[in-house]
Design an enzyme around this catalytic site. Structure first.
Site, PDB file in Angstrom:
ATOM      1  N   LYS A  72       0.806  -1.229   0.000  1.00 51.49           N
ATOM      2  CA  LYS A  72       0.000   0.000   0.000  1.00 51.49           C
ATOM      3  C   LYS A  72       0.841   1.282   0.000  1.00 51.49           C
ATOM      4  CE  LYS A  72      -4.139  -1.711   2.357  1.00 51.49           C
ATOM      5  NZ  LYS A  72      -5.109  -1.340   3.397  1.00 51.49           N
ATOM      6  N   ASP A 109     -10.055   3.327   2.559  1.00 55.98           N
ATOM      7  CA  ASP A 109     -10.227   2.783   3.918  1.00 55.98           C
ATOM      8  C   ASP A 109     -10.957   3.768   4.828  1.00 55.98           C
ATOM      9  OD1 ASP A 109      -9.140   0.273   3.532  1.00 55.98           O
ATOM     10  OD2 ASP A 109      -7.107   0.908   4.035  1.00 55.98           O
TER      11      ASP A 109
HETATM   12  N1  NAP Z   1     -12.104  -4.024   8.710  1.00 59.03           N
HETATM   13  C1  NAP Z   1     -11.254  -3.642   7.771  1.00 59.03           C
HETATM   14  O1  NAP Z   1     -11.628  -3.299   6.641  1.00 59.03           O
HETATM   15  C2  NAP Z   1      -9.790  -3.573   8.098  1.00 59.03           C
HETATM   16  C3  NAP Z   1      -8.922  -2.801   7.310  1.00 59.03           C
HETATM   17  C4  NAP Z   1      -7.565  -2.761   7.637  1.00 59.03           C
HETATM   18  C5  NAP Z   1      -7.103  -3.492   8.719  1.00 59.03           C
HETATM   19  N2  NAP Z   1      -7.983  -4.240   9.462  1.00 59.03           N
HETATM   20  C6  NAP Z   1      -7.508  -4.993  10.638  1.00 59.03           C
HETATM   21  O2  NAP Z   1      -6.947  -4.056  11.525  1.00 59.03           O
HETATM   22  C7  NAP Z   1      -5.846  -4.628  12.234  1.00 59.03           C
HETATM   23  C8  NAP Z   1      -4.627  -3.720  12.102  1.00 59.03           C
HETATM   24  O3  NAP Z   1      -4.238  -3.645  10.737  1.00 59.03           O
HETATM   25  P1  NAP Z   1      -3.013  -2.708  10.278  1.00 59.03           P
HETATM   26  O4  NAP Z   1      -2.908  -2.871   8.813  1.00 59.03           O
HETATM   27  O5  NAP Z   1      -3.138  -1.357  10.858  1.00 59.03           O
HETATM   28  O6  NAP Z   1      -1.791  -3.469  10.988  1.00 59.03           O
HETATM   29  P2  NAP Z   1      -0.369  -2.870  11.382  1.00 59.03           P
HETATM   30  O7  NAP Z   1      -0.003  -1.724  10.518  1.00 59.03           O
HETATM   31  O8  NAP Z   1       0.536  -4.048  11.459  1.00 59.03           O
HETATM   32  O9  NAP Z   1      -0.588  -2.305  12.887  1.00 59.03           O
HETATM   33  C9  NAP Z   1      -0.822  -3.198  13.957  1.00 59.03           C
HETATM   34  C10 NAP Z   1      -1.225  -2.424  15.202  1.00 59.03           C
HETATM   35  O10 NAP Z   1      -1.529  -3.379  16.225  1.00 59.03           O
HETATM   36  C11 NAP Z   1      -0.700  -3.101  17.372  1.00 59.03           C
HETATM   37  N3  NAP Z   1      -0.355  -4.322  18.073  1.00 59.03           N
HETATM   38  C12 NAP Z   1       0.028  -5.495  17.532  1.00 59.03           C
HETATM   39  N4  NAP Z   1       0.290  -6.400  18.524  1.00 59.03           N
HETATM   40  C13 NAP Z   1       0.064  -5.756  19.688  1.00 59.03           C
HETATM   41  C14 NAP Z   1       0.150  -6.141  21.062  1.00 59.03           C
HETATM   42  N5  NAP Z   1       0.521  -7.394  21.423  1.00 59.03           N
HETATM   43  N6  NAP Z   1      -0.188  -5.230  22.006  1.00 59.03           N
HETATM   44  C15 NAP Z   1      -0.567  -3.978  21.663  1.00 59.03           C
HETATM   45  N7  NAP Z   1      -0.657  -3.551  20.383  1.00 59.03           N
HETATM   46  C16 NAP Z   1      -0.354  -4.434  19.408  1.00 59.03           C
HETATM   47  C17 NAP Z   1       0.513  -2.427  16.789  1.00 59.03           C
HETATM   48  O11 NAP Z   1       1.185  -1.720  17.814  1.00 59.03           O
HETATM   49  P3  NAP Z   1       2.793  -1.482  17.720  1.00 59.03           P
HETATM   50  O12 NAP Z   1       2.965  -0.256  16.880  1.00 59.03           O
HETATM   51  O13 NAP Z   1       3.190  -1.311  19.121  1.00 59.03           O
HETATM   52  O14 NAP Z   1       3.380  -2.721  17.075  1.00 59.03           O
HETATM   53  C18 NAP Z   1      -0.131  -1.515  15.738  1.00 59.03           C
HETATM   54  O15 NAP Z   1      -0.718  -0.383  16.353  1.00 59.03           O
HETATM   55  C19 NAP Z   1      -5.660  -6.027  11.642  1.00 59.03           C
HETATM   56  O16 NAP Z   1      -6.321  -6.940  12.486  1.00 59.03           O
HETATM   57  C20 NAP Z   1      -6.379  -5.958  10.308  1.00 59.03           C
HETATM   58  O17 NAP Z   1      -6.904  -7.206   9.892  1.00 59.03           O
HETATM   59  C21 NAP Z   1      -9.311  -4.292   9.180  1.00 59.03           C
END
Ligand code: NAP
Length: 280
Positions: A72, A109
């Site tokens: 992305k 998004d």
């Molecule tokens: N519904 C939808 O259309 C949609 C769209 C996009 C994403 N999502 C979902 O949203 C989630 C995040 O996606 P993303 O693309 O933003 O992922 P990302 O860029 O990898 O970000 C992950 C986030 O989760 C946090 N995190 C991970 N493990 C953690 C832990 N053990 N304790 C506390 N915080 C933790 C990370 O914090 P740190 O910075 O500290 O690592 C970061 O803020 C995923 O589950 C994805 O499937 C859904």
């Protein structure tokens, strides 16, 4: 699938890996529902091949593509024209091949997040109070832009890794207040909306450790994790009487602008689509 003619409109999703993507199923449902002469295909493209793959879109006559992880951010630099929202979010998830063959990148998004919120909780007013956003990853960036544009008076941003939260907050302006991850429960006091955009609560991931005691009962709780559909956060919120919003609708609504641009039909999000995508 509706049989294709030689004039079929073609689009798809580029990711690495791409096998987990629900987008082919989602767009395939709409293509069939509307009887469109078109196809939407999954393309597994390694990061080093992204520039060549995108350059090939107009050469192959594709109408465009969705771009998913991990491409992305890179896609932003590979589009000739980029929407203002995509530039602010720092990522492109939808590409349309323009009349002149140039790639037009946008990010849907933020749109998908807000459209699903409006559809699920029509009486919710973003201006009505502070919003708390958990996470500072790619999804959080889009959601923060969406909520600020929608008029939230204050966005309380909290992330496990403080430096990442601070870096995001620094790009978002004065209505954002950075909260230490350790203080996330206190940040719920007086909030009108709580959004989880971390991976916590997702099947196979750790659970979200968050006591909702300080969250006002009238606050809406939105979890963008959609596997499972009812996350432990949403179950806990529902048990306290909060209105809840699940993550699946964001995925469905973010797909609408791309479909309309590639296939020439404004698609609808409804229960039949939700059931079909969930059944995968
Ligand atoms: N519904 C939808 O259309 C949609 C769209 C996009 C994403 N999502 C979902 O949203 C989630 C995040 O996606 P993303 O693309 O933003 O992922 P990302 O860029 O990898 O970000 C992950 C986030 O989760 C946090 N995190 C991970 N493990 C953690 C832990 N053990 N304790 C506390 N915080 C933790 C990370 O914090 P740190 O910075 O500290 O690592 C970061 O803020 C995923 O589950 C994805 O499937 C859904």
């Amino acid at each position: 699938m509706t049989p294709l003619s030689g004039k079929a409109r073609l689009a798809g999703v580029i990711g690495w890996p791409v096998a987990h993507s629900r987008s082919p199923r989602l767009h395939g449902f709409w293509l069939q529902r509307y009887g469109i002469d078109g196809a939407y295909l999954p393309f597994a493209v390694k990061p080093e091949n992204l520039p060549a793959a995108l350059a090939a879109l107009p050469l192959l006559g594709l109408r465009g593509v969705n771009v998913t992880l991990p491409h992305k951010e890179a896609a932003l630099g590979l589009c000739a024209r980029v929407s203002e929202a995509a530039r602010r979010i720092g990522a492109v998830n939808t590409i349309v091949v323009g009349e002149d063959g140039a790639l037009e990148g946008s990010n849907t998004d933020a749109f998908g997040f807000l459209e699903h919120l409006k559809a699920s909780q029509p009486s919710f007013q973003p201006e009505s109070g502070p919003a708390v956003l958990l996470g500072a990853g790619g999804a959080a960036r889009a959601i923060a832009v969406a909520l600020l544009d929608a008029g939230v008076p204050e966005l309380r941003l909290t992330n496990r890794t403080g430096a990442r939260g601070a870096a995001l907050a620094a790009t978002l302006g004065p209505r954002v207040r950075l909260v230490d991850w350790a203080d996330r429960e206190a940040a719920l006091a007086g909030a009108a909306l709580l959004v989880n955009s971390t991976t916590l609560g997702m099947t196979g991931q750790a659970s979200l450790d968050l006591d909702l005691a300080q969250l006002p009962r009238q606050a809406v709780v939105y979890d963008i994790v959609y596997v499972p559909l009812e996350t432990p956060l949403l179950a806990a919120a529902r048990a306290r009487g909060h209105a809840t919003v699940d993550g699946l609708g964001m995925l469905l609504h973010q797909a609408r602008p791309g479909f309309a641009a590639w296939f020439g039909h404004e698609p609808e999000v409804d229960a039949a689509l939700r059931d079909f995508v969930l059944a995968a």
